[in-house]
Enzyme design. Structure first.
Site, PDB file in Angstrom:
ATOM      1  N   TYR A   1     -48.173  39.262  17.654  1.00 23.54           N
ATOM      2  CA  TYR A   1     -48.305  37.891  17.172  1.00 23.54           C
ATOM      3  C   TYR A   1     -49.434  37.782  16.151  1.00 23.54           C
ATOM      4  O   TYR A   1     -50.622  37.748  16.499  1.00 23.54           O
ATOM      5  CB  TYR A   1     -48.563  36.924  18.328  1.00 23.54           C
TER       6      TYR A   1
ATOM      7  N   HIS B   1     -43.115  45.172  25.757  1.00 24.27           N
ATOM      8  CA  HIS B   1     -42.628  44.197  24.790  1.00 24.27           C
ATOM      9  C   HIS B   1     -41.461  44.736  23.963  1.00 24.27           C
ATOM     10  O   HIS B   1     -41.598  45.730  23.249  1.00 24.27           O
ATOM     11  CB  HIS B   1     -43.786  43.827  23.841  1.00 24.27           C
TER      12      HIS B   1
END
Length: 336
Positions: free
Chosen positions: A56, A148
């Site tokens: 992110y 992830h």
């Protein structure tokens, strides 16, 4: 704000959590002050679960979250971050694959492209990723570590990343472990074949679509595991169903937009904004521990908390079923 346990880990998360992608400039810039105000507002409304990832904003999310959370009592909140992408800095002159002065918008974030992402689900990569995340966060531990997006790296994720997380959990470096993805099949495999505490499922259990109900959620419930739901607004269409609305990070197909518009007509007839019904919906299933809001401003955080505190009438759910907008077998939250 209510708290729910993550499996049998002993870790509890608030029903509403703050997802950290938006404050890292997802699709458009967010300045430092606005990001800090968003996190402070989340704290003020009672949110004590915060989710982030190196991906992110190339670490921007972790740094911004950490800057605020370091001012809070560490025992009062839970933070999750993710492994699988290492951040490698570009040199000052850039390289043939990127530039230290370019933009990361091609990867979804309006931040300078100071680093490149390198897939790494090896045991060493997992440990290095968490150590670097701790540095960016400025914290002493990670409460929940998630593998992830291992979609194209399944075997390495199961045979290297997962055992590494299990060791780190036993060492106390992380409190709970799991995986976070936008699909259900591999997350179900994690629930069945490993000893994860929780999984984060983004976009696959929403008011608009419920593929997670077939196998993922039953697997979690049967094994005493927890599911965190992200992408509850399907990347925008359930917040603002208007022409040009996004679904799965792209322009929404016409038939989905029409369905969302019909849903909005039903919920608003009962005085319920569509986004409120979308926030409440996942809690109809007992395996769901928390829903993430991807707020990018203090106002959006306060809005989400207000909507979650206002119950959705049972008649609204019934009407959605009668209009064939929600399958009859799909569970809905009990009216409070």
């Amino acid at each position: 704000m209510p708290r729910r346990a993550l499996g049998r880990s002993g870790i509890e998360v608030t029903a509403l959590g703050l997802g950290g992608a938006a404050i890292a400039g997802l699709y458009r810039p967010v300045d430092e002050d606005s990001a800090a105000a968003t996190v402070e507002a989340a704290w003020d409304v009672g949110i004590r679960y915060f989710d982030t990832a190196p991906h992110y904003g190339l670490g921007v999310s972790e740094r911004r979250l950490g800057a605020v959370l370091r001012t809070k009592s560490r025992s009062q909140y839970v933070i999750s971050t993710k492994v699988g992408r290492l951040l490698e800095p570009y040199d000052a002159e850039g390289s043939d694959t990127g530039s230290a002065t370019g933009s990361d918008l091609a990867n979804g974030f309006a931040v300078p492209a100071t680093h490149r992402r390198v897939w790494d689900f090896s045991a060493d990569g997992v440990r290095r990723s968490l150590e670097e995340s701790l540095t960016r966060l400025g914290l002493d531990r990670i409460d929940l570590a998630l593998i992830h997006d291992p979609d194209d790296h399944g075997e390495q994720a199961f045979h290297e990343a997962y055992p590494a997380l299990e060791r780190l959990r036993s060492e106390g470096m992380v409190g709970a472990i799991g995986a976070g993805m936008n699909q259900t099949a591999m997350l179900t495999r994690f629930l069945i074949d490993t000893d994860v505490d929780a999984v984060l499922c983004a976009g696959r259990y929403t008011l608009l679509e419920q593929p997670a109900l077939a196998e993922l959620l039953p697997a979690a419930a049967n094994r005493g595991k927890s599911v965190i739901i992200g992408g509850v607004l399907n990347s925008g269409i359930l917040a603002h169903p208007v022409p040009g609305a996004t679904y799965n990070y792209s322009a929404a197909p016409g038939e989905l937009l029409e369905r969302a518009l019909r849903m909005r007509e039903v919920t608003e007839a009962y005085g319920v904004p569509l986004r409120a019904a979308a926030l409440h919906f996942p809690f109809g299933h007992p395996a769901v521990a928390s829903v993430l809001t991807g707020a990018r401003s203090a106002a959006e955080v306060r809005d989400a908390a207000t909507l979650l505190n206002a119950p959705v009438p049972a008649d609204a759910w019934d009407r959605l079923r009668k209009e064939a907008l929600l399958p009859r077998h799909v569970p809905v939250p009990e009216a409070r």
